[in-house]
Design a protein around this motif. Structure first.
Motif: not given
Length: 246
Positions: A70-78, A96-102, A105-110
């Motif tokens: 949830a924290m990482e998804r909020d971070k991506v939205k911001k 953009s690169r940071e967003i892709d990495i995040a 990471t979110n996909e892995t966590q999902s």
């Protein structure tokens, strides 16, 4: 009182003592049987607690992953919201690169969350199974406990009855024979009197001398086995078979 009658009284006392020894031996085994029952319940309890602990660990890990996700998804939205505000291509590319990495990471966590959720279903089924086994074991143990309590009460009753019978039987035993009987009983595992069947002492399963067999047939003296030193008597002489009806 004839010697034959004295020996019969001693024989009766020996039988009562043997019955009492058997009841006491059975009673001595009750604590071990109780301990065995409790051990089975404890084993089922440990198995249940172990499965429950694994499920709790799974739930704890899922909550942690859900919180991080949830924290990482909020971070991506911001970050995605900031893309329109960036003026330089360099900053845009970096964000953009940071967003892709995040997102990766979110996909892995999902995926991790899906795996944990699937495992949770298996763990819940295992916990339910262990809980059922524990309940069945507790019910069976309760029934077994009641059985042991009833057995203990019955043994107490039997011992009381045998005590009364022994007290009455002792009055019929010659005093000198009783003292001798008690001394031998202490030294010979509770068996002081043994009938001789044929020419064999049933106390030690050894043959007695032929002359002693003849003496025992007369049943007019107290004799002891040369091998085990128990008081012996001829079973046929002391308890002769009833005559056949004419």
């Amino acid at each position: 009182m004839s010697l034959r009658e004295k020996l019969k009284a001693l024989e009766e006392l020996q039988q009562i003592d043997l019955e009492m020894n058997a009841v006491r031996a059975e009673a001595e085994g009750l604590p071990a049987r109780r301990a065995e029952l409790e051990a089975k319940v404890s084993e089922a309890q440990r198995a249940y607690e172990a499965e429950k602990g694994r499920l709790e660990d799974n739930e704890r890990e899922r909550r942690q992953v859900e919180s991080l996700l949830a924290m990482e998804r909020d971070k991506v939205k911001k970050w995605e919201g900031r893309l329109g505000e960036i003026k330089t291509p360099r900053e845009y590319a970096a964000l953009s690169r940071e967003i892709d990495i995040a997102k990766k990471t979110n996909e892995t966590q999902s995926e991790q969350l899906k795996t944990l959720a699937a495992a949770a279903g298996t763990l819940r089924a295992a916990v339910d199974q262990r809980a059922e086994e524990l309940s069945e074991r507790e019910m069976a143990t309760q029934s077994d406990r009641q059985g042991l309590e009833q057995a203990e009460a019955e043994m107490t009753r039997r011992l009381g009855e045998l005590d009364a019978r022994r007290a009455e039987a002792v009055t019929r035993v010659d005093a000198s024979l009783l003292s001798r009987y008690e001394n031998i009983r202490r030294r010979r595992a509770g068996i002081a009197v043994s009938p001789v069947v044929g020419a064999t002492c049933t106390g030690c399963n050894r043959n007695i001398p032929p002359q002693l067999s003849i003496v025992l047939q007369r049943a007019d003296s107290v004799e002891t086995c040369p091998s085990c030193n128990r008081i012996i008597y001829s079973a046929a002489a002391v308890n002769p078979p009833a005559p056949d009806p004419a």
